[in-house]
Design a protein around this motif. Structure first.
Motif, PDB file in Angstrom:
ATOM      1  N   ASN A 122       0.824  -1.214   0.000  1.00  0.00           N
ATOM      2  CA  ASN A 122       0.000   0.000   0.000  1.00  0.00           C
ATOM      3  C   ASN A 122       0.856   1.260   0.000  1.00  0.00           C
ATOM      4  N   ARG A 123       2.003   1.181   0.647  1.00  0.00           N
ATOM      5  CA  ARG A 123       2.914   2.337   0.646  1.00  0.00           C
ATOM      6  C   ARG A 123       3.417   2.615  -0.777  1.00  0.00           C
ATOM      7  N   TYR A 124       3.813   1.561  -1.476  1.00  0.00           N
ATOM      8  CA  TYR A 124       4.256   1.737  -2.858  1.00  0.00           C
ATOM      9  C   TYR A 124       3.118   2.241  -3.743  1.00  0.00           C
ATOM     10  N   ARG A 125       1.930   1.685  -3.526  1.00  0.00           N
ATOM     11  CA  ARG A 125       0.796   2.116  -4.350  1.00  0.00           C
ATOM     12  C   ARG A 125       0.442   3.579  -4.087  1.00  0.00           C
ATOM     13  N   GLY A 126       0.597   4.010  -2.838  1.00  0.00           N
ATOM     14  CA  GLY A 126       0.332   5.405  -2.519  1.00  0.00           C
ATOM     15  C   GLY A 126       1.271   6.334  -3.266  1.00  0.00           C
ATOM     16  N   ALA A 127       2.543   5.961  -3.348  1.00  0.00           N
ATOM     17  CA  ALA A 127       3.501   6.764  -4.107  1.00  0.00           C
ATOM     18  C   ALA A 127       3.170   6.735  -5.595  1.00  0.00           C
ATOM     19  N   ARG A 128       2.757   5.564  -6.082  1.00  0.00           N
ATOM     20  CA  ARG A 128       2.401   5.465  -7.496  1.00  0.00           C
ATOM     21  C   ARG A 128       1.229   6.375  -7.837  1.00  0.00           C
ATOM     22  N   ASP A 129       0.256   6.454  -6.946  1.00  0.00           N
ATOM     23  CA  ASP A 129      -0.901   7.326  -7.173  1.00  0.00           C
ATOM     24  C   ASP A 129      -0.465   8.785  -7.316  1.00  0.00           C
ATOM     25  N   ILE A 130       0.539   9.182  -6.542  1.00  0.00           N
ATOM     26  CA  ILE A 130       1.043  10.552  -6.626  1.00  0.00           C
ATOM     27  C   ILE A 130       1.653  10.808  -7.997  1.00  0.00           C
ATOM     28  N   TYR A 131       2.464   9.862  -8.474  1.00  0.00           N
ATOM     29  CA  TYR A 131       3.066  10.040  -9.797  1.00  0.00           C
ATOM     30  C   TYR A 131       2.020   9.999 -10.914  1.00  0.00           C
ATOM     31  N   GLU A 132       0.986   9.190 -10.731  1.00  0.00           N
ATOM     32  CA  GLU A 132      -0.068   9.166 -11.747  1.00  0.00           C
ATOM     33  C   GLU A 132      -0.780  10.513 -11.827  1.00  0.00           C
ATOM     34  N   LYS A 133      -1.025  11.123 -10.684  1.00  0.00           N
ATOM     35  CA  LYS A 133      -1.648  12.450 -10.662  1.00  0.00           C
ATOM     36  C   LYS A 133      -0.741  13.479 -11.343  1.00  0.00           C
ATOM     37  N   ILE A 134       0.552  13.404 -11.065  1.00  0.00           N
ATOM     38  CA  ILE A 134       1.504  14.325 -11.691  1.00  0.00           C
ATOM     39  C   ILE A 134       1.529  14.104 -13.203  1.00  0.00           C
ATOM     40  N   MET A 135       1.508  12.847 -13.636  1.00  0.00           N
ATOM     41  CA  MET A 135       1.514  12.537 -15.068  1.00  0.00           C
ATOM     42  C   MET A 135       0.301  13.151 -15.764  1.00  0.00           C
ATOM     43  N   ILE A 136      -0.852  13.004 -15.142  1.00  0.00           N
ATOM     44  CA  ILE A 136      -2.078  13.549 -15.739  1.00  0.00           C
ATOM     45  C   ILE A 136      -1.992  15.075 -15.827  1.00  0.00           C
TER      46      ILE A 136
END
Length: 286
Positions: free
Chosen positions: A266-280
């Motif tokens: 979940n910690r890794y997924r939380g960081a991934r969500d941040i990068y996905e938001k930045i990508m968008i």
């Protein structure tokens, strides 16, 4: 890292020079596999290189800056992994604005990005100024598109030949070949029209890569964060996806997680969500 931050420590990753420019599939004693995760989650303040020259470290730093993370840049001499070179072969110069200088002010300067790094310590220095007054770690706030004046001064205590480069959002926007001698610096001046939130660094290069490098000056346009590259954010999403595959049951790194695997994932997924938001957000700007 969270424990250290809770005590107001200045935290960061060393050994950035062990990276390459691809998704990391190997584990060694030194590869900082989790640096993009902790950058996204806000537990680190700086990144650091040591031992040998490797521009993959700088490229990794640029990717994070392009995603809007403001991390300091540092260097150090890692003994004995540096082939027994003297301490101080790589140096971190920190601007301490308020006297008297204390250790706490010095490390706060690293945290705040007021640094210049040299990989041949005690020999050369590179100075970056924007609009005559703003140096590494400073922020310039603009209400709209505006030109800025960039000055770079390369000094050396012995004769060195190379080039100055000015980097904005990961791209070289100006360069000047020259030879710096004692009392005869190489000076470069240019003008740049800034239309979006950006970061600007200066570096001194030779045929082996960067020899000295400043931390960035940040330029904020209309209070917007830096969103310079959707591709860089996507790179870190792939990086995290690869970690999640490797730590899953049956994966080669799963052996290191004997309990609480769900919370780790979940910690890794939380960081991934941040990068996905930045990508968008970065994609919408293009």
């Amino acid at each position: 890292l969270e424990w250290g931050k809770s005590q107001d420590a200045v935290m960061g990753f060393c050994h950035m020079q062990y990276l390459n420019d691809s998704i990391q599939n190997d584990l060694t004693c030194c590869i900082p596999v989790d640096y993009p995760i902790e950058a996204a989650l806000g537990t680190i303040d700086f990144l650091s290189e040591d031992v040998w020259l490797n521009d993959a470290a700088i490229n990794s730093y640029y990717r994070l800056l392009n995603c809007g993370f403001r991390l300091g840049w540092a260097a150090g001499t890692d003994f004995p992994c540096n082939d027994s070179k003297p301490f101080g072969s790589l140096l971190t110069y920190v601007q301490v604005k308020d006297q008297p200088m204390t250790y706490r002010k010095w490390i706060e300067g690293i945290k705040n990005g007021r640094t210049v790094v040299t990989t041949n310590g005690h020999v050369e220095f590179i100075d970056l100024k924007i609009n005559g007054v703003n140096g590494p770690g400073d922020e310039i706030k603009l209400k709209g598109k505006k030109a800025v004046e960039i000055d770079v001064n390369w000094t050396s205590v012995k004769t060195l030949t190379g080039r100055i480069e000015i980097v904005c959002n990961g791209k070289v926007i100006g360069k000047l070949e020259g030879t710096a001698k004692p009392g005869e610096p190489v000076h470069m001046k240019t003008r740049l029209k800034v239309s979006e939130s950006s970061w600007i660094c200066a570096r001194r290069m030779d045929e082996t890569g960067h020899q000295s490098h400043t931390a960035p000056v940040y330029i904020t346009v209309k209070n917007s964060p830096v969103r310079a590259s959707a591709e860089d954010a996507r790179f870190f999403m792939k990086w995290i996806d690869n970690i999640l595959v490797n730590i899953a049951p049956g994966g080669p790194w799963n052996q290191y997680f004997t309990h609480d695997l769900d919370s780790v994932q979940n910690r890794y997924r939380g960081a991934r969500d941040i990068y996905e938001k930045i990508m968008i957000e970065a994609s919408k700007k293009r």
